[in-house]
Design an enzyme around this catalytic site. Structure first.
Site, PDB file in Angstrom:
ATOM      1  N   THR A 187       0.824  -1.208   0.000  1.00 35.87           N
ATOM      2  CA  THR A 187       0.000   0.000   0.000  1.00 35.87           C
ATOM      3  C   THR A 187       0.859   1.258   0.000  1.00 35.87           C
ATOM      4  OG1 THR A 187      -0.260   0.456   2.392  1.00 35.87           O
ATOM      5  CG2 THR A 187      -1.610  -1.315   1.444  1.00 35.87           C
ATOM      6  N   ASP A 240      -4.433   5.447   2.542  1.00 32.84           N
ATOM      7  CA  ASP A 240      -4.064   6.346   3.627  1.00 32.84           C
ATOM      8  C   ASP A 240      -4.592   5.678   4.880  1.00 32.84           C
ATOM      9  OD1 ASP A 240      -3.963   8.248   5.625  1.00 32.84           O
ATOM     10  OD2 ASP A 240      -4.715   9.887   4.373  1.00 32.84           O
ATOM     11  N   ASN A 249       3.419  -1.109   8.888  1.00 30.29           N
ATOM     12  CA  ASN A 249       4.692  -0.390   8.823  1.00 30.29           C
ATOM     13  C   ASN A 249       4.509   1.115   8.685  1.00 30.29           C
ATOM     14  OD1 ASN A 249       7.677  -0.009   8.086  1.00 30.29           O
ATOM     15  ND2 ASN A 249       6.658   0.658   6.205  1.00 30.29           N
ATOM     16  N   SER A 256       7.311  -1.273  15.502  1.00 33.65           N
ATOM     17  CA  SER A 256       7.410  -0.301  16.584  1.00 33.65           C
ATOM     18  C   SER A 256       8.735   0.433  16.447  1.00 33.65           C
ATOM     19  CB  SER A 256       7.287  -1.021  17.934  1.00 33.65           C
ATOM     20  OG  SER A 256       7.469  -0.142  19.023  1.00 33.65           O
ATOM     21  N   TYR A 300       6.603  10.623  19.984  1.00 35.46           N
ATOM     22  CA  TYR A 300       6.709   9.531  19.011  1.00 35.46           C
ATOM     23  C   TYR A 300       6.805   8.189  19.730  1.00 35.46           C
ATOM     24  CZ  TYR A 300       8.968   6.337  15.721  1.00 35.46           C
ATOM     25  OH  TYR A 300       9.293   5.238  14.951  1.00 35.46           O
ATOM     26  N   LYS A 338       4.531   4.430  19.958  1.00 39.70           N
ATOM     27  CA  LYS A 338       5.073   3.084  19.832  1.00 39.70           C
ATOM     28  C   LYS A 338       4.869   2.274  21.112  1.00 39.70           C
ATOM     29  CE  LYS A 338       6.327   3.647  15.613  1.00 39.70           C
ATOM     30  NZ  LYS A 338       5.590   2.919  14.546  1.00 39.70           N
ATOM     31  N   THR A 364      17.499   4.304   6.966  1.00 44.62           N
ATOM     32  CA  THR A 364      16.373   4.511   6.063  1.00 44.62           C
ATOM     33  C   THR A 364      16.161   6.009   5.891  1.00 44.62           C
ATOM     34  OG1 THR A 364      14.714   4.605   7.816  1.00 44.62           O
ATOM     35  CG2 THR A 364      15.302   2.409   6.984  1.00 44.62           C
TER      36      THR A 364
END
Length: 283
Positions: A34, A58, A85, A136, A150, A154, A185
């Site tokens: 997605t 979304d 993810n 997570s 943030y 998680k 990443t």
């Protein structure tokens, strides 16, 4: 012989999501990937293989989540592995974060994950099999300066996954929460990371240092996302997958430091902790 699986991976346009999709396809599995926009771009990037279906989603749109899950079933007949993810980071002192920034982070990282999970689980329950993998963070294992909000999203994912693992086990469905440390990443890029516009000078020595560190370490993180994706292939093929799976030596170090501190605090406060029950406890 390993059974061919059908994966449903959110946030697949880059980072962990993209690498997981590549590894799953490389393993001979089928994948529903997605993306928020332009599905044809990801399909072209991956060579338009027959085993791939790219759909627009979304995760904050609950109706879209149900539609995407239905499309997956129509295309491949089932969903064996759900990888939640999709998400983004927020670098901010807890006090600095605005209400809108906090709500936005939870909307994607927590409520979006729940939208997709609710859409997919009915199909897994029908088959009495499946594996939910929630991505997570090391920030979900322990509180880290600058990542409090943030990390709290998680922490929520951690609690949800632990409960789901117990609820789903009798139905033949596994649940695992994966806690990556610092991986190389796009997470620290502007496309994935929001930095609060409200900066309080009193946090210069803590959160300010983290802001500088995040800029300096970008694209130099120790974790290899390709190796994480390969590890997820092993995870989905495990007969008894773990509920928690820290990824990276740094994540393991953070966790052990928290565990050791927790044990010391329990020892120091043992009498207080155990002295709060009623004298007579009704069994």
């Amino acid at each position: 012989m390993t059974k061919q699986k059908v994966w449903f991976v959110t946030g697949a346009s880059r980072g962990f999501g993209l690498e997981i999709v590549k590894e799953a396809l490389g393993s001979g599995d089928k994948v529903v990937a997605t993306v928020r926009t332009s599905p044809e771009l990801l399909a072209d990037k991956l060579g338009n293989p027959e085993n791939l279906s790219v759909v627009v989603l979304d995760v904050t749109n609950e109706q879209q989540a149900y539609e995407a899950a239905e499309l997956a079933i129509k295309r491949f007949g089932r969903i064996d592995v759900l990888v939640n993810n999709a998400g983004f980071g927020l670098l901010s002192a807890v006090e600095e974060a605005t209400s809108e920034e906090v709500k936005g982070n939870f909307e994607v990282n927590v409520f979006g994950l729940l939208n997709v999970t609710r859409a997919v689980l009915p199909y897994m329950r029908k088959e009495r099999s499946g594996h939910v993998i929630n991505i997570s963070s090391v920030g979900g294992l322990t509180g880290i300066v600058g990542w409090g909000v943030y990390g709290s999203t998680k922490f929520a994912v951690e609690g949800l996954t632990e409960a789901m693992a117990k609820e789903l086990a009798p139905l033949g469905i596994h649940a695992t929460v994966v806690e990556p440390g610092f991986f190389r990443t796009e997470f620290l890029d502007g496309t994935s990371l929001t930095r609060t516009s409200h900066v309080i000078d009193d946090y210069a020595e803590t959160v300010g240092e983290m802001r500088s560190f995040a800029t300096k370490v970008n694209k130099k993180q120790p974790g290899d996302p390709v190796k994480l994706a390969k590890a997820l292939i092993l995870l989905t093929n495990a007969e008894k997958p773990p509920v928690h799976l820290p990824m990276g030596k740094d994540a393991l170090t953070f966790f052990k430091e928290k565990r050791d501190l927790f044990e010391k605090e329990i020892e120091a406060w043992f009498d207080v902790i155990t002295g709060t029950d009623h004298e007579v406890v009704v069994s």
